[in-house]
Design a protein around this motif. Sequence first.
Motif, PDB file in Angstrom:
ATOM      1  N   ALA A 112     -61.877  28.054  47.080  1.00 18.01           N
ATOM      2  CA  ALA A 112     -60.606  27.435  47.469  1.00 18.01           C
ATOM      3  C   ALA A 112     -60.250  27.776  48.910  1.00 18.01           C
ATOM      4  O   ALA A 112     -59.787  26.919  49.678  1.00 18.01           O
ATOM      5  CB  ALA A 112     -59.492  27.898  46.532  1.00 18.01           C
ATOM      6  N   SER A 113     -60.479  29.023  49.303  1.00 14.24           N
ATOM      7  CA  SER A 113     -60.202  29.432  50.680  1.00 14.24           C
ATOM      8  C   SER A 113     -61.074  28.661  51.669  1.00 14.24           C
ATOM      9  O   SER A 113     -60.612  28.258  52.734  1.00 14.24           O
ATOM     10  CB  SER A 113     -60.445  30.933  50.832  1.00 14.24           C
ATOM     11  OG  SER A 113     -60.262  31.356  52.158  1.00 14.24           O
ATOM     12  N   GLY A 114     -62.339  28.444  51.311  1.00 16.03           N
ATOM     13  CA  GLY A 114     -63.220  27.665  52.173  1.00 16.03           C
ATOM     14  C   GLY A 114     -62.724  26.247  52.361  1.00 16.03           C
ATOM     15  O   GLY A 114     -62.773  25.693  53.465  1.00 16.03           O
ATOM     16  N   VAL A 115     -62.224  25.645  51.275  1.00 13.78           N
ATOM     17  CA  VAL A 115     -61.683  24.286  51.359  1.00 13.78           C
ATOM     18  C   VAL A 115     -60.458  24.260  52.274  1.00 13.78           C
ATOM     19  O   VAL A 115     -60.314  23.375  53.129  1.00 13.78           O
ATOM     20  CB  VAL A 115     -61.318  23.761  49.953  1.00 13.78           C
ATOM     21  CG1 VAL A 115     -60.545  22.450  50.051  1.00 13.78           C
ATOM     22  CG2 VAL A 115     -62.569  23.563  49.115  1.00 13.78           C
ATOM     23  N   VAL A 116     -59.561  25.238  52.103  1.00 13.12           N
ATOM     24  CA  VAL A 116     -58.336  25.291  52.909  1.00 13.12           C
ATOM     25  C   VAL A 116     -58.671  25.411  54.392  1.00 13.12           C
ATOM     26  O   VAL A 116     -58.132  24.676  55.235  1.00 13.12           O
ATOM     27  CB  VAL A 116     -57.440  26.460  52.460  1.00 13.12           C
ATOM     28  CG1 VAL A 116     -56.279  26.653  53.433  1.00 13.12           C
ATOM     29  CG2 VAL A 116     -56.915  26.229  51.045  1.00 13.12           C
ATOM     30  N   ASN A 117     -59.563  26.325  54.734  1.00 17.50           N
ATOM     31  CA  ASN A 117     -59.904  26.537  56.138  1.00 17.50           C
ATOM     32  C   ASN A 117     -60.661  25.346  56.728  1.00 17.50           C
ATOM     33  O   ASN A 117     -60.509  25.027  57.911  1.00 17.50           O
ATOM     34  CB  ASN A 117     -60.719  27.819  56.289  1.00 17.50           C
ATOM     35  CG  ASN A 117     -59.865  29.062  56.192  1.00 17.50           C
ATOM     36  OD1 ASN A 117     -59.166  29.426  57.124  1.00 17.50           O
ATOM     37  ND2 ASN A 117     -59.897  29.724  55.042  1.00 17.50           N
ATOM     38  N   THR A 118     -61.471  24.687  55.909  1.00 18.19           N
ATOM     39  CA  THR A 118     -62.154  23.483  56.385  1.00 18.19           C
ATOM     40  C   THR A 118     -61.145  22.381  56.673  1.00 18.19           C
ATOM     41  O   THR A 118     -61.271  21.643  57.661  1.00 18.19           O
ATOM     42  CB  THR A 118     -63.187  23.003  55.343  1.00 18.19           C
ATOM     43  OG1 THR A 118     -64.151  24.041  55.114  1.00 18.19           O
ATOM     44  CG2 THR A 118     -63.918  21.764  55.828  1.00 18.19           C
ATOM     45  N   THR A 119     -60.136  22.259  55.817  1.00 20.79           N
ATOM     46  CA  THR A 119     -59.086  21.265  56.043  1.00 20.79           C
ATOM     47  C   THR A 119     -58.357  21.532  57.355  1.00 20.79           C
ATOM     48  O   THR A 119     -58.067  20.600  58.120  1.00 20.79           O
ATOM     49  CB  THR A 119     -58.080  21.267  54.883  1.00 20.79           C
ATOM     50  OG1 THR A 119     -58.766  20.993  53.656  1.00 20.79           O
ATOM     51  CG2 THR A 119     -56.996  20.225  55.087  1.00 20.79           C
ATOM     52  N   VAL A 120     -58.062  22.792  57.624  1.00 18.32           N
ATOM     53  CA  VAL A 120     -57.393  23.157  58.880  1.00 18.32           C
ATOM     54  C   VAL A 120     -58.245  22.735  60.074  1.00 18.32           C
ATOM     55  O   VAL A 120     -57.744  22.126  61.035  1.00 18.32           O
ATOM     56  CB  VAL A 120     -57.113  24.674  58.923  1.00 18.32           C
ATOM     57  CG1 VAL A 120     -56.632  25.092  60.316  1.00 18.32           C
ATOM     58  CG2 VAL A 120     -56.072  25.058  57.878  1.00 18.32           C
ATOM     59  N   GLN A 121     -59.543  23.043  60.016  1.00 20.38           N
ATOM     60  CA  GLN A 121     -60.425  22.693  61.130  1.00 20.38           C
ATOM     61  C   GLN A 121     -60.580  21.184  61.283  1.00 20.38           C
ATOM     62  O   GLN A 121     -60.592  20.660  62.399  1.00 20.38           O
ATOM     63  CB  GLN A 121     -61.804  23.334  60.919  1.00 20.38           C
ATOM     64  CG  GLN A 121     -61.796  24.843  60.991  1.00 20.38           C
ATOM     65  CD  GLN A 121     -61.217  25.350  62.295  1.00 20.38           C
ATOM     66  OE1 GLN A 121     -61.640  24.952  63.374  1.00 20.38           O
ATOM     67  NE2 GLN A 121     -60.244  26.238  62.209  1.00 20.38           N
ATOM     68  N   LEU A 122     -60.680  20.484  60.153  1.00 21.35           N
ATOM     69  CA  LEU A 122     -60.818  19.033  60.206  1.00 21.35           C
ATOM     70  C   LEU A 122     -59.555  18.398  60.798  1.00 21.35           C
ATOM     71  O   LEU A 122     -59.645  17.486  61.637  1.00 21.35           O
ATOM     72  CB  LEU A 122     -61.076  18.477  58.806  1.00 21.35           C
ATOM     73  CG  LEU A 122     -61.214  16.952  58.686  1.00 21.35           C
ATOM     74  CD1 LEU A 122     -62.333  16.447  59.574  1.00 21.35           C
ATOM     75  CD2 LEU A 122     -61.450  16.554  57.234  1.00 21.35           C
ATOM     76  N   GLY A 123     -58.397  18.879  60.394  1.00 26.17           N
ATOM     77  CA  GLY A 123     -57.151  18.356  60.927  1.00 26.17           C
ATOM     78  C   GLY A 123     -57.015  18.607  62.417  1.00 26.17           C
ATOM     79  O   GLY A 123     -56.630  17.712  63.181  1.00 26.17           O
ATOM     80  N   THR A 124     -57.356  19.820  62.840  1.00 31.79           N
ATOM     81  CA  THR A 124     -57.258  20.161  64.258  1.00 31.79           C
ATOM     82  C   THR A 124     -58.193  19.289  65.100  1.00 31.79           C
ATOM     83  O   THR A 124     -57.795  18.749  66.147  1.00 31.79           O
ATOM     84  CB  THR A 124     -57.588  21.644  64.473  1.00 31.79           C
ATOM     85  OG1 THR A 124     -56.685  22.449  63.699  1.00 31.79           O
ATOM     86  CG2 THR A 124     -57.465  22.023  65.936  1.00 31.79           C
ATOM     87  N   ALA A 125     -59.450  19.157  64.632  1.00 28.29           N
ATOM     88  CA  ALA A 125     -60.412  18.336  65.368  1.00 28.29           C
ATOM     89  C   ALA A 125     -59.967  16.875  65.407  1.00 28.29           C
ATOM     90  O   ALA A 125     -60.092  16.202  66.435  1.00 28.29           O
ATOM     91  CB  ALA A 125     -61.792  18.445  64.725  1.00 28.29           C
ATOM     92  N   THR A 126     -59.442  16.372  64.284  1.00 26.54           N
ATOM     93  CA  THR A 126     -58.964  14.991  64.241  1.00 26.54           C
ATOM     94  C   THR A 126     -57.782  14.795  65.182  1.00 26.54           C
ATOM     95  O   THR A 126     -57.701  13.784  65.900  1.00 26.54           O
ATOM     96  CB  THR A 126     -58.553  14.605  62.805  1.00 26.54           C
ATOM     97  OG1 THR A 126     -59.657  14.788  61.926  1.00 26.54           O
ATOM     98  CG2 THR A 126     -58.101  13.153  62.737  1.00 26.54           C
ATOM     99  N   GLY A 127     -56.864  15.755  65.194  1.00 24.93           N
ATOM    100  CA  GLY A 127     -55.690  15.651  66.059  1.00 24.93           C
ATOM    101  C   GLY A 127     -56.059  15.628  67.528  1.00 24.93           C
ATOM    102  O   GLY A 127     -55.504  14.836  68.308  1.00 24.93           O
ATOM    103  N   ILE A 128     -56.999  16.495  67.921  1.00 23.92           N
ATOM    104  CA  ILE A 128     -57.430  16.529  69.327  1.00 23.92           C
ATOM    105  C   ILE A 128     -58.109  15.215  69.700  1.00 23.92           C
ATOM    106  O   ILE A 128     -57.846  14.639  70.765  1.00 23.92           O
ATOM    107  CB  ILE A 128     -58.363  17.729  69.561  1.00 23.92           C
ATOM    108  CG1 ILE A 128     -57.573  19.045  69.456  1.00 23.92           C
ATOM    109  CG2 ILE A 128     -59.047  17.621  70.923  1.00 23.92           C
ATOM    110  CD1 ILE A 128     -58.445  20.279  69.520  1.00 23.92           C
ATOM    111  N   ALA A 129     -58.992  14.725  68.812  1.00 24.85           N
ATOM    112  CA  ALA A 129     -59.699  13.483  69.102  1.00 24.85           C
ATOM    113  C   ALA A 129     -58.734  12.293  69.156  1.00 24.85           C
ATOM    114  O   ALA A 129     -58.814  11.451  70.061  1.00 24.85           O
ATOM    115  CB  ALA A 129     -60.777  13.236  68.044  1.00 24.85           C
TER     116      ALA A 129
END
Length: 481
Positions: free
Chosen positions: A413-430
């Motif tokens: 679950a922690s891996g999913v949460v942290n992946t979501t954070v990274q995906l959101g950040t990368a999407t926001g920057i792009a």
Amino acid sequence: MVDDGCVKVVAGERYVVEKYALRWWALAVAVLAVLVDMIDNQIVAVALPTIRRELGTGDAALQWISAGYALGFALTLITGGRLGDRHGPKKLFVAGMLVFTAASLGAGLAGHVGVLIAARVVQGVGSGLMVPQVLSFVHAEFDERERPKAMTWYAAAFPVGGLAGPLLGGALTEADLFGTGWRAIFLVNLPLGVLALAGALVTMPGRPGFRRHRMDPVGLALLTAALFAVFYPLVQGRELGWPVWSIVLPVAAIPLFGVFAWHQRLQFRRGGEPLLPPDLLRHVAGSQAVLLCVNTGVGVFFVLTLHLQLGLGFTPWEAALTFAPSTLGIVAGNVLAMRLAPKFGRAFTAGGVAVLLAGLVLLAVLVARQDSALSGWALLVPVIAVGLGMGAALNSLFAASMAGIRPERAGAASGVVNTTVQLGTATGIALSGTVFFARLDSGSASATAGALAVSAGVLVLALALTAALPHLSVPQSQAVG
């Protein structure tokens, strides 16, 4: 949940959960590691011009110094979380910190840009092994009364580290400590890494993992391929002008995720051990949707930094100082989340997102109206408001994501949460970067206001999605598994 001395009974199964005497000291070590990871993710941006000059590298290689870390980190998080479930969080935390520290030394001593890029990728892998163990540790070692306070420290490390990175990067590069120049931004990780390693060995409980877990190599390969197809275009596509492959890869990710989901359901039905059990994904789907949108929305700070430096002539140090007051809001938001989120649940999360949205809208208005006359002082109130909303929303979303998760699933679950954070950040920057550069011909202020408007739209979606969150935290008696 019933408490039987030092044993908790969760959904009919008994787990040893003795309160570990050094758990708060161990939390301090774990939060330090997250802080170092977030700082290292941002610290390199300020030093890139100096690295280009000294190593004689081109734009593509320069981009990979940042992108390599992001990719290594994002692609390892879920695997790192699952390995923590199997072998125990402490072992994976120590292993990840060792890899990260050794790679930091390699980056600091690199004499060729290829070596530097490889070291940055390995740094990201080390962080991906280490960071998921922190949320898993919080979930395992703190009961329902202590967990909100522990989560406050964990949640604050992400935005504070992100803000501190550019400040520290600028200070170390300009200070030229012992003649190391830009290398100091990587070498500073050595004493921090040694401190974290020693602290982890002394303070973290060596609880065994759930050895009955088996890694799912087919699921791992499918998930890694799908995540790469999403993350690689996000971290490289905008810089390269969105070539055809940057569109094809995300489209290809859709069937890859579909095959991965089918494989996981098949494993589950056959009594196997899927990498991400379907019931776990269903449980966290609502909170991850909101978390993805929130992190996508705040990715616009990348554009704000560009506007201050390119449009208004701020130095990197001045730009970082302009956003520093948001830490006051972040701290306040986390404290409020600790006290109010367990009581008000999704209503509190919605309030945090609304404050964050209001802060971004006010920023857009100020940027559009004041144009070149905009000052750091004018941004003070909206910057603090953004920090307040961010701290409140992220804290409550992290807690909602982990509520009701069985101990044996905490790493996944922690891996999913942290992946979501990274995906959101990368999407926001792009996303915000694309809007900004597409409108730059009409002026930096207009371009920035447009990017802020798009990010505000994403946060409106996040606000709507909070309706799907549970009203209160999920009781442990309803644990997933």
